[in-house]
Design a protein around this motif. Structure first.
Motif, PDB file in Angstrom:
ATOM      1  N   ALA A  42      39.209  41.461  34.536  1.00 37.92           N
ATOM      2  CA  ALA A  42      38.520  42.112  35.656  1.00 37.92           C
ATOM      3  C   ALA A  42      38.873  43.590  35.654  1.00 37.92           C
ATOM      4  O   ALA A  42      40.009  43.963  35.378  1.00 37.92           O
ATOM      5  N   SER A  43      37.896  44.429  35.988  1.00 34.20           N
ATOM      6  CA  SER A  43      38.069  45.883  35.929  1.00 34.20           C
ATOM      7  C   SER A  43      38.681  46.502  37.179  1.00 34.20           C
ATOM      8  O   SER A  43      39.182  47.606  37.132  1.00 34.20           O
ATOM      9  N   LYS A  44      38.621  45.795  38.297  1.00 29.88           N
ATOM     10  CA  LYS A  44      39.069  46.384  39.557  1.00 29.88           C
ATOM     11  C   LYS A  44      40.251  45.630  40.157  1.00 29.88           C
ATOM     12  O   LYS A  44      40.405  45.548  41.366  1.00 29.88           O
ATOM     13  N   CYS A  45      41.096  45.128  39.315  1.00 31.14           N
ATOM     14  CA  CYS A  45      42.259  44.334  39.718  1.00 31.14           C
ATOM     15  C   CYS A  45      43.512  45.201  39.625  1.00 31.14           C
ATOM     16  O   CYS A  45      43.582  46.117  38.806  1.00 31.14           O
ATOM     17  N   GLY A  46      44.494  44.908  40.430  1.00 30.73           N
ATOM     18  CA  GLY A  46      45.764  45.619  40.359  1.00 30.73           C
ATOM     19  C   GLY A  46      46.477  45.422  39.022  1.00 30.73           C
ATOM     20  O   GLY A  46      47.362  46.200  38.671  1.00 30.73           O
ATOM     21  N   ASN A  79      35.999  39.556  44.040  1.00 30.70           N
ATOM     22  CA  ASN A  79      34.917  40.458  43.618  1.00 30.70           C
ATOM     23  C   ASN A  79      35.437  41.648  42.806  1.00 30.70           C
ATOM     24  O   ASN A  79      35.027  42.788  43.015  1.00 30.70           O
ATOM     25  N   GLN A  80      36.346  41.378  41.869  1.00 32.71           N
ATOM     26  CA  GLN A  80      36.986  42.450  41.112  1.00 32.71           C
ATOM     27  C   GLN A  80      36.323  42.744  39.762  1.00 32.71           C
ATOM     28  O   GLN A  80      36.827  43.552  38.992  1.00 32.71           O
ATOM     29  N   GLU A  81      35.200  42.104  39.517  1.00 31.97           N
ATOM     30  CA  GLU A  81      34.379  42.419  38.338  1.00 31.97           C
ATOM     31  C   GLU A  81      32.914  42.316  38.777  1.00 31.97           C
ATOM     32  O   GLU A  81      32.165  41.471  38.312  1.00 31.97           O
ATOM     33  N   THR A  88      31.307  46.613  32.306  1.00 27.27           N
ATOM     34  CA  THR A  88      32.647  46.176  31.913  1.00 27.27           C
ATOM     35  C   THR A  88      32.953  46.642  30.500  1.00 27.27           C
ATOM     36  O   THR A  88      34.025  47.197  30.236  1.00 27.27           O
ATOM     37  N   VAL A  89      32.022  46.414  29.592  1.00 23.81           N
ATOM     38  CA  VAL A  89      32.225  46.809  28.192  1.00 23.81           C
ATOM     39  C   VAL A  89      32.445  48.311  28.099  1.00 23.81           C
ATOM     40  O   VAL A  89      33.381  48.774  27.430  1.00 23.81           O
ATOM     41  N   GLN A  90      31.619  49.081  28.778  1.00 21.68           N
ATOM     42  CA  GLN A  90      31.765  50.537  28.746  1.00 21.68           C
ATOM     43  C   GLN A  90      33.119  50.969  29.304  1.00 21.68           C
ATOM     44  O   GLN A  90      33.816  51.782  28.708  1.00 21.68           O
ATOM     45  N   ASN A 135      42.902  36.809  37.953  1.00 28.17           N
ATOM     46  CA  ASN A 135      42.485  37.549  36.762  1.00 28.17           C
ATOM     47  C   ASN A 135      43.641  37.640  35.765  1.00 28.17           C
ATOM     48  O   ASN A 135      44.794  37.638  36.142  1.00 28.17           O
ATOM     49  N   PHE A 136      43.291  37.783  34.521  1.00 30.99           N
ATOM     50  CA  PHE A 136      44.234  37.995  33.423  1.00 30.99           C
ATOM     51  C   PHE A 136      45.146  36.797  33.154  1.00 30.99           C
ATOM     52  O   PHE A 136      46.275  36.953  32.711  1.00 30.99           O
TER      53      PHE A 136
END
Length: 171
Positions: A42-46, A79-81, A88-90, A135-136
């Protein structure tokens, strides 16, 4: 499609086909003979900065020795992605110089979860049951496509380097 029907007859991750970030089928048998780290991202996760940074470092260090990272964006946790997979790829490629494959967005829990993740959960339960908690979450996979271990979200990728090395040494 429930977990039982989606993983019936599957004996390794190499038996699955998933969608890449462009929606094309990828037969995971192309990864036979490689050690894999499969991660829901996820892109917007801590945990984003530390995980992506360390994943990129591990990939650069071991890709020539037969190591691959398979990243699956997932928006099931706060809602972190939220955006399309192209964003996301970019983001991952520009900010973290990721060179490993980013696949289509998936669900990792629930009735619509990606069959690959149902298989992973069935073969490596978590601390509090099989559901993926955040996530992760990472799954280390042998060259033969078997789950070696499940690694929790808060465990940084760099701490499993010895496990990766050991898996790479296996025949």
């Amino acid at each position: 499609m429930g977990a039982t029907s989606s993983i019936a007859g599957k004996s390794s991750v190499h038996d699955f086909t998933v969608k890449d970030s462009r929606g094309k089928d990828v037969d995971l048998s192309v990864y036979k003979g490689k050690v894999l780290l499969i991660v829901n991202v996820a892109s917007k996760c801590g945990l984003t900065n530390s995980n992506y940074t360390q994943l990129t470092e591990l990939y650069r260090k071991y890709r020539d020795k037969g190591f691959e990272i398979l990243a699956f964006p997932c928006n099931q946790f706060l809602n972190q992605e939220p955006g399309p997979v192209e964003e996301t790829v970019q983001f991952v490629c520009e900010r973290f110089s990721a060179e490993y494959p980013i696949f289509a967005k998936v669900k990792v829990n629930g009735k619509d979860s990606e069959p690959l993740f149902e298989y992973l959960k069935a073969n490596a339960g978590g601390f509090m049951g099989s559901a993926i908690k955040w996530n992760f979450t990472k799954f280390l996979i042998s060259k033969k496509g078997k789950v070696i271990r499940r690694i929790g979200s808060r465990t940084e990728p760099s701490t499993i380097e010895a496990d990766i090395q050991k898996a790479l040494e296996e025949p």
